[in-house]
Write an enzyme that holds these catalytic residues in place. Structure first.
Site, PDB file in Angstrom:
ATOM      1  N   GLY A  74       0.835  -1.206   0.000  1.00  0.00           N
ATOM      2  CA  GLY A  74       0.000   0.000   0.000  1.00  0.00           C
ATOM      3  C   GLY A  74       0.865   1.250   0.000  1.00  0.00           C
ATOM      4  O   GLY A  74       0.480   2.289   0.531  1.00  0.00           O
ATOM      5  N   GLY A  75       2.037   1.158  -0.614  1.00  0.00           N
ATOM      6  CA  GLY A  75       3.009   2.256  -0.558  1.00  0.00           C
ATOM      7  C   GLY A  75       2.763   3.354  -1.585  1.00  0.00           C
ATOM      8  O   GLY A  75       3.505   4.330  -1.632  1.00  0.00           O
ATOM      9  N   GLY A  76       1.718   3.212  -2.392  1.00  0.00           N
ATOM     10  CA  GLY A  76       1.466   4.217  -3.435  1.00  0.00           C
ATOM     11  C   GLY A  76       0.688   5.416  -2.941  1.00  0.00           C
ATOM     12  O   GLY A  76       0.683   6.465  -3.594  1.00  0.00           O
ATOM     13  N   ASP A 130      -2.442  -7.274  -5.492  1.00  0.00           N
ATOM     14  CA  ASP A 130      -3.524  -7.359  -4.506  1.00  0.00           C
ATOM     15  C   ASP A 130      -3.058  -8.410  -3.501  1.00  0.00           C
ATOM     16  O   ASP A 130      -2.945  -9.593  -3.841  1.00  0.00           O
ATOM     17  CB  ASP A 130      -4.832  -7.788  -5.185  1.00  0.00           C
ATOM     18  CG  ASP A 130      -6.016  -7.748  -4.224  1.00  0.00           C
ATOM     19  OD1 ASP A 130      -5.801  -7.901  -2.996  1.00  0.00           O
ATOM     20  OD2 ASP A 130      -7.152  -7.571  -4.697  1.00  0.00           O
ATOM     21  N   PHE A 139     -14.107  -0.053   6.462  1.00  0.00           N
ATOM     22  CA  PHE A 139     -15.207   0.909   6.355  1.00  0.00           C
ATOM     23  C   PHE A 139     -16.077   0.743   7.588  1.00  0.00           C
ATOM     24  O   PHE A 139     -16.032  -0.303   8.242  1.00  0.00           O
ATOM     25  CB  PHE A 139     -16.022   0.730   5.066  1.00  0.00           C
ATOM     26  CG  PHE A 139     -16.494  -0.681   4.817  1.00  0.00           C
ATOM     27  CD1 PHE A 139     -17.556  -1.216   5.525  1.00  0.00           C
ATOM     28  CD2 PHE A 139     -15.869  -1.473   3.867  1.00  0.00           C
ATOM     29  CE1 PHE A 139     -17.996  -2.511   5.298  1.00  0.00           C
ATOM     30  CE2 PHE A 139     -16.294  -2.779   3.633  1.00  0.00           C
ATOM     31  CZ  PHE A 139     -17.355  -3.302   4.351  1.00  0.00           C
ATOM     32  N   TYR A 154      -7.600  -0.460  18.465  1.00  0.00           N
ATOM     33  CA  TYR A 154      -8.760  -1.313  18.741  1.00  0.00           C
ATOM     34  C   TYR A 154      -8.469  -2.790  18.455  1.00  0.00           C
ATOM     35  O   TYR A 154      -9.358  -3.624  18.556  1.00  0.00           O
ATOM     36  CB  TYR A 154     -10.042  -0.802  18.067  1.00  0.00           C
ATOM     37  CG  TYR A 154     -10.027  -0.672  16.570  1.00  0.00           C
ATOM     38  CD1 TYR A 154      -9.970  -1.789  15.744  1.00  0.00           C
ATOM     39  CD2 TYR A 154     -10.118   0.579  15.958  1.00  0.00           C
ATOM     40  CE1 TYR A 154      -9.986  -1.675  14.375  1.00  0.00           C
ATOM     41  CE2 TYR A 154     -10.133   0.721  14.584  1.00  0.00           C
ATOM     42  CZ  TYR A 154     -10.069  -0.426  13.792  1.00  0.00           C
ATOM     43  OH  TYR A 154     -10.076  -0.305  12.427  1.00  0.00           O
ATOM     44  N   LYS A 212      -7.087  -7.014  12.704  1.00  0.00           N
ATOM     45  CA  LYS A 212      -5.925  -6.322  13.296  1.00  0.00           C
ATOM     46  C   LYS A 212      -5.484  -7.027  14.584  1.00  0.00           C
ATOM     47  O   LYS A 212      -4.288  -7.042  14.904  1.00  0.00           O
ATOM     48  CB  LYS A 212      -6.254  -4.856  13.571  1.00  0.00           C
ATOM     49  CG  LYS A 212      -6.489  -4.006  12.320  1.00  0.00           C
ATOM     50  CD  LYS A 212      -5.193  -3.634  11.629  1.00  0.00           C
ATOM     51  CE  LYS A 212      -5.405  -2.516  10.612  1.00  0.00           C
ATOM     52  NZ  LYS A 212      -4.181  -2.200   9.855  1.00  0.00           N
ATOM     53  N   PRO A 252      -1.538   3.242  15.191  1.00  0.00           N
ATOM     54  CA  PRO A 252      -1.848   4.669  15.074  1.00  0.00           C
ATOM     55  C   PRO A 252      -3.282   4.968  15.482  1.00  0.00           C
ATOM     56  O   PRO A 252      -4.187   4.166  15.266  1.00  0.00           O
ATOM     57  CB  PRO A 252      -1.675   4.964  13.576  1.00  0.00           C
ATOM     58  CG  PRO A 252      -1.258   3.680  12.925  1.00  0.00           C
ATOM     59  CD  PRO A 252      -1.579   2.574  13.881  1.00  0.00           C
ATOM     60  N   PRO A 259      -6.021   8.454  15.185  1.00  0.00           N
ATOM     61  CA  PRO A 259      -6.507   9.153  13.996  1.00  0.00           C
ATOM     62  C   PRO A 259      -5.419   9.938  13.253  1.00  0.00           C
ATOM     63  O   PRO A 259      -4.836  10.869  13.795  1.00  0.00           O
ATOM     64  CB  PRO A 259      -7.585  10.102  14.544  1.00  0.00           C
ATOM     65  CG  PRO A 259      -7.359  10.185  15.999  1.00  0.00           C
ATOM     66  CD  PRO A 259      -6.602   8.976  16.429  1.00  0.00           C
TER      67      PRO A 259
HETATM   68  C1  HXC Z   1     -21.175  -2.348   3.905  1.00  0.00           C
HETATM   69  C2  HXC Z   1     -19.709  -2.768   2.146  1.00  0.00           C
HETATM   70  C3  HXC Z   1     -19.232  -1.438   2.194  1.00  0.00           C
HETATM   71  C4  HXC Z   1     -19.816  -0.556   3.173  1.00  0.00           C
HETATM   72  C5  HXC Z   1     -18.170  -2.492   0.634  1.00  0.00           C
HETATM   73  N1  HXC Z   1     -19.011  -3.379   1.172  1.00  0.00           N
HETATM   74  N2  HXC Z   1     -18.272  -1.301   1.236  1.00  0.00           N
HETATM   75  N3  HXC Z   1     -20.659  -3.228   2.993  1.00  0.00           N
HETATM   76  N4  HXC Z   1     -20.772  -1.048   4.000  1.00  0.00           N
HETATM   77  N5  HXC Z   1     -19.433   0.719   3.268  1.00  0.00           N
HETATM   78  C6  HXC Z   1     -19.218  -4.759   0.762  1.00  0.00           C
HETATM   79  C7  HXC Z   1     -19.699  -4.837  -0.673  1.00  0.00           C
HETATM   80  O1  HXC Z   1     -21.079  -4.639  -0.746  1.00  0.00           O
HETATM   81  C8  HXC Z   1     -19.293  -6.262  -1.056  1.00  0.00           C
HETATM   82  O2  HXC Z   1     -20.181  -7.221  -0.572  1.00  0.00           O
HETATM   83  C9  HXC Z   1     -18.009  -6.454  -0.280  1.00  0.00           C
HETATM   84  O3  HXC Z   1     -17.982  -5.473   0.754  1.00  0.00           O
HETATM   85  C10 HXC Z   1     -16.780  -6.277  -1.144  1.00  0.00           C
HETATM   86  O4  HXC Z   1     -16.839  -4.987  -1.733  1.00  0.00           O
HETATM   87  P1  HXC Z   1     -16.026  -4.651  -3.045  1.00  0.00           P
HETATM   88  O5  HXC Z   1     -16.147  -3.191  -3.314  1.00  0.00           O
HETATM   89  O6  HXC Z   1     -16.421  -5.611  -4.139  1.00  0.00           O
HETATM   90  O7  HXC Z   1     -14.560  -5.064  -2.595  1.00  0.00           O
HETATM   91  P2  HXC Z   1     -13.179  -4.542  -3.030  1.00  0.00           P
HETATM   92  O8  HXC Z   1     -13.196  -3.887  -4.379  1.00  0.00           O
HETATM   93  O9  HXC Z   1     -12.260  -5.628  -2.821  1.00  0.00           O
HETATM   94  O10 HXC Z   1     -12.908  -3.344  -2.006  1.00  0.00           O
HETATM   95  C11 HXC Z   1     -12.380  -3.578  -0.738  1.00  0.00           C
HETATM   96  C12 HXC Z   1     -12.870  -2.548   0.240  1.00  0.00           C
HETATM   97  C13 HXC Z   1     -12.672  -1.106  -0.273  1.00  0.00           C
HETATM   98  C14 HXC Z   1     -12.135  -2.752   1.565  1.00  0.00           C
HETATM   99  C15 HXC Z   1     -14.366  -2.787   0.471  1.00  0.00           C
HETATM  100  O11 HXC Z   1     -13.213  -0.147   0.638  1.00  0.00           O
HETATM  101  C16 HXC Z   1     -11.231  -0.811  -0.505  1.00  0.00           C
HETATM  102  O12 HXC Z   1     -10.714  -1.117  -1.561  1.00  0.00           O
HETATM  103  N6  HXC Z   1     -10.523  -0.215   0.473  1.00  0.00           N
HETATM  104  C17 HXC Z   1      -9.064  -0.052   0.419  1.00  0.00           C
HETATM  105  C18 HXC Z   1      -8.623   1.197   1.046  1.00  0.00           C
HETATM  106  C19 HXC Z   1      -9.094   1.379   2.429  1.00  0.00           C
HETATM  107  O13 HXC Z   1     -10.059   0.759   2.901  1.00  0.00           O
HETATM  108  N7  HXC Z   1      -8.459   2.289   3.127  1.00  0.00           N
HETATM  109  C20 HXC Z   1      -8.825   2.600   4.504  1.00  0.00           C
HETATM  110  C21 HXC Z   1      -7.997   1.803   5.421  1.00  0.00           C
HETATM  111  S1  HXC Z   1      -8.117   2.582   6.964  1.00  0.00           S
HETATM  112  P3  HXC Z   1     -21.426  -7.839  -1.465  1.00  0.00           P
HETATM  113  O14 HXC Z   1     -21.951  -8.973  -0.613  1.00  0.00           O
HETATM  114  O15 HXC Z   1     -22.387  -6.728  -1.631  1.00  0.00           O
HETATM  115  O16 HXC Z   1     -20.801  -8.314  -2.723  1.00  0.00           O
HETATM  116  C22 HXC Z   1      -7.590   1.550   8.073  1.00  0.00           C
HETATM  117  C23 HXC Z   1      -7.316   2.248   9.364  1.00  0.00           C
HETATM  118  C24 HXC Z   1      -7.760   1.499  10.548  1.00  0.00           C
HETATM  119  O17 HXC Z   1      -7.429   0.410   7.881  1.00  0.00           O
HETATM  120  C25 HXC Z   1      -7.453   2.253  11.853  1.00  0.00           C
HETATM  121  C26 HXC Z   1      -8.196   3.550  12.020  1.00  0.00           C
HETATM  122  C27 HXC Z   1      -7.911   4.307  13.309  1.00  0.00           C
END
Ligand code: HXC
Length: 283
Positions: A17-19, A67, A99, A149, A164, A190, A192
């Protein structure tokens, strides 16, 4: 920069995720401190853009679209890094997915999406690097980005919390198992740190975002520099005796949530005077 600029001289560092986001920020700091970089992520265009910026700053970088949910692709990416640089010194497991959602609304695919990235993907990368390091007899370091968490749990991000927590267990387990191979495990938890990717999924409204800041005793979010400085130290030789430890960098946020009386923060000095007067006197 508080470090000597050769702190990470010639170390080969792979950042998943280095990009973008904090992964990019960490990679850039490592590069400025002399590291040779490999960055992997799902989108080649983002990797290319980041790599161009790094190269303009004189930082060597290899990109590989990946991926981390695909174990065979992880293996191929690892081959590419070892072939290009001849070795790997540090793996930074930064790539994550998350999410906010009420748990009962999640489909099994939604659970898999998060857990396959965060837990399985991190495991695949660690395994692919570790097998090579052990076979070659190389010293190395794994830095995992986890979260506070992981140990408290948190509603509304339950797949992430479960994954996690698994990463934290992996950090502590391998710290012991792989110490005899001189493979060190460290982690950062970390609080926020606003980035576009995380904030858009975790703090979708301004109100939620300001609530999150307010919960931090220091009343501010973290800066990328604060995180990248800690990460650089932890992967450097200066931290060679730190193994299996997770360092929290959250302005005290998780402790605030944990302490029974912390919500009394909102009480004013005048109200404290009144409360004191209401309390029973010594009998
Ligand atoms: C409910 C959801 C949803 C949402 C996706 N889904 N978003 N369900 N609420 N908001 C469901 C979809 O409906 C689908 O299920 C399944 O999840 C897969 O979704 P896709 O979009 O097909 O998956 P994919 O393309 O692989 O995307 C993965 C992802 C996406 C995680 C859902 O958000 C992503 O690419 N994120 C990467 C970047 C990221 O998340 N960055 C933040 C990290 S922050 P169905 O059954 O409908 O098919 C972090 C910090 C933590 O980690 C610490 C904080 C303090």
């Amino acid at each position: 920069m508080i470090f000597r600029e050769d702190l990470l001289k010639d170390k080969v560092v792979l950042v998943t995720g280095g990009g973008s986001g904090l992964g990019r920020a960490m990679a850039e700091t490592f590069g400025k401190l002399g590291a040779k970089l490999a960055i992997v992520g799902r989108r080649q265009a983002i990797l290319d853009e980041t790599a161009d910026a790094f190269r303009q700053a004189g930082i060597p970088v290899l990109t590989h679209a990946l991926d981390i949910r695909d174990a065979e692709a992880v293996d191929r990416a690892m081959d590419a890094v070892f072939n290009h640089y001849g070795r790997l010194d540090v793996l930074v497991n930064n790539a994550a997915g998350n999410f906010v959602s009420p748990t009962e609304r999640l489909s099994p695919r939604a659970v898999d999406a998060i857990m396959n990235i965060v837990l399985h993907g991190t495991f695949y990368c660690t395994l692919a690097a570790g097998k090579r390091w052990i076979a070659r007899g190389d010293r190395a370091t794994v830095l995992n980005i986890t979260t506070t968490y992981a140990w408290t749990g948190s509603g509304y991000v339950v797949p992430s919390a479960a994954a996690k927590a698994g990463v934290l267990a992996m950090t502590r387990s391998l710290a012991v198992e792989w110490a005899r191979h001189h493979i060190r495990q460290v982690a950062i938890a970390p609080g926020p740190f606003p980035t576009e990717g995380a904030w858009s999924r975790l703090m979708p409204t301004d109100e939620l975002a300001s609530e999150a800041v307010n919960r931090v005793p220091m009343k501010r979010v973290g800066t990328p520099e604060e995180l990248t400085t800690l990460a650089a130290y932890l992967i450097s030789d200066a931290a060679d005796y730190i193994n299996g430890e997770v360092i929290t960098i959250d302005g005290g946020e998780w402790l605030n949530g944990a302490g029974m009386f912390n919500s009394m923060e909102r009480i004013t000095p005048e109200q404290w005077d009144m409360l004191r007067a209401m309390m029973p006197k010594k009998s």
